[in-house]
Design an enzyme around this catalytic site. Sequence first.
Site, mmCIF file in Angstrom:
data_model
loop_
_atom_site.group_PDB
_atom_site.id
_atom_site.type_symbol
_atom_site.label_atom_id
_atom_site.label_comp_id
_atom_site.label_asym_id
_atom_site.label_seq_id
_atom_site.Cartn_x
_atom_site.Cartn_y
_atom_site.Cartn_z
ATOM 1 N N HIS A 48 -8.680 2.197 -1.228
ATOM 2 C CA HIS A 48 -9.030 2.010 -2.679
ATOM 3 C C HIS A 48 -9.140 0.547 -2.925
ATOM 4 C CE1 HIS A 48 -4.636 2.663 -2.046
ATOM 5 N NE2 HIS A 48 -4.540 1.879 -3.275
ATOM 6 N N GLN A 103 0.848 -1.304 0.161
ATOM 7 C CA GLN A 103 -0.026 -0.141 0.060
ATOM 8 C C GLN A 103 0.854 1.244 0.009
ATOM 9 O OE1 GLN A 103 -2.744 0.355 3.169
ATOM 10 N NE2 GLN A 103 -3.714 2.193 2.263
HETATM 11 P P1 AMP Z 1 -1.515 0.869 -3.707
HETATM 12 O O1 AMP Z 1 -0.156 0.610 -3.809
HETATM 13 O O2 AMP Z 1 -2.616 -0.397 -3.282
HETATM 14 O O3 AMP Z 1 -1.525 1.893 -2.385
HETATM 15 O O4 AMP Z 1 -2.191 1.565 -4.723
HETATM 16 C C1 AMP Z 1 -1.857 2.973 -5.294
HETATM 17 C C2 AMP Z 1 -2.226 3.073 -6.452
HETATM 18 O O5 AMP Z 1 -2.421 4.459 -6.883
HETATM 19 C C3 AMP Z 1 -0.945 2.708 -7.604
HETATM 20 O O6 AMP Z 1 -1.484 1.367 -8.145
HETATM 21 C C4 AMP Z 1 -0.725 3.760 -8.457
HETATM 22 O O7 AMP Z 1 -0.301 3.466 -9.687
HETATM 23 C C5 AMP Z 1 -1.846 4.886 -8.373
HETATM 24 N N1 AMP Z 1 -1.747 6.068 -8.592
HETATM 25 C C6 AMP Z 1 -0.852 6.926 -7.792
HETATM 26 N N2 AMP Z 1 -0.912 8.314 -8.261
HETATM 27 C C7 AMP Z 1 -2.212 8.072 -9.027
HETATM 28 C C8 AMP Z 1 -2.928 9.234 -9.638
HETATM 29 N N3 AMP Z 1 -2.338 10.497 -9.927
HETATM 30 N N4 AMP Z 1 -3.980 8.814 -10.468
HETATM 31 C C9 AMP Z 1 -4.272 7.544 -10.558
HETATM 32 N N5 AMP Z 1 -3.622 6.467 -9.915
HETATM 33 C C10 AMP Z 1 -2.717 6.938 -9.182
#
Ligand code: AMP
Length: 114
Positions: A100, A94
């Site tokens: 999310h 995370q």
């Molecule tokens: P996690 O690693 O489970 O916390 O997932 C966070 C996710 O957010 C990752 O898959 C990133 O690629 C995505 N992410 C980070 N910044 C953005 C953004 N500005 N718009 C869309 N997705 C994003």
Amino acid sequence: MSDPDCLFCKIVAGEIPAEIVHEGERTIAFRDISPQAPTHVLVVPRDHEPNAAATAHTDAATFAEIALTARAVATAEGYDDYRLVFNTGAGVGQTVFHTHGHVLAGRPMGWPPG
Ligand code: AMP
Ligand code: ZN
């Protein structure tokens, strides 16, 4: 409700752009900026909580809307089968501490996940 330093709160507020694919009463869904599958959409609650369990504890209806939105997103993109993932904790990957669900679909997926 909202954290001024939180990336996803800023997306919910429209302060940072995102490709939104679904808007619900309690959630929004937008494409992941670094997609790991042909469909990779994030479903997030409008209200800030740090992880899925916290959202479920605070507002079960919101957690239910995340699950139902995940299915709606997959269906809209033509998939019956999809994976819904909640990374919970830095130790399992995370990186954004606003709840999310990752909706992943469109390619074969191994089990167990890496
Ligand atoms: P996690 O690693 O489970 O916390 O997932 C966070 C996710 O957010 C990752 O898959 C990133 O690629 C995505 N992410 C980070 N910044 C953005 C953004 N500005 N718009 C869309 N997705 C994003
Ligand atoms: Zn937030």
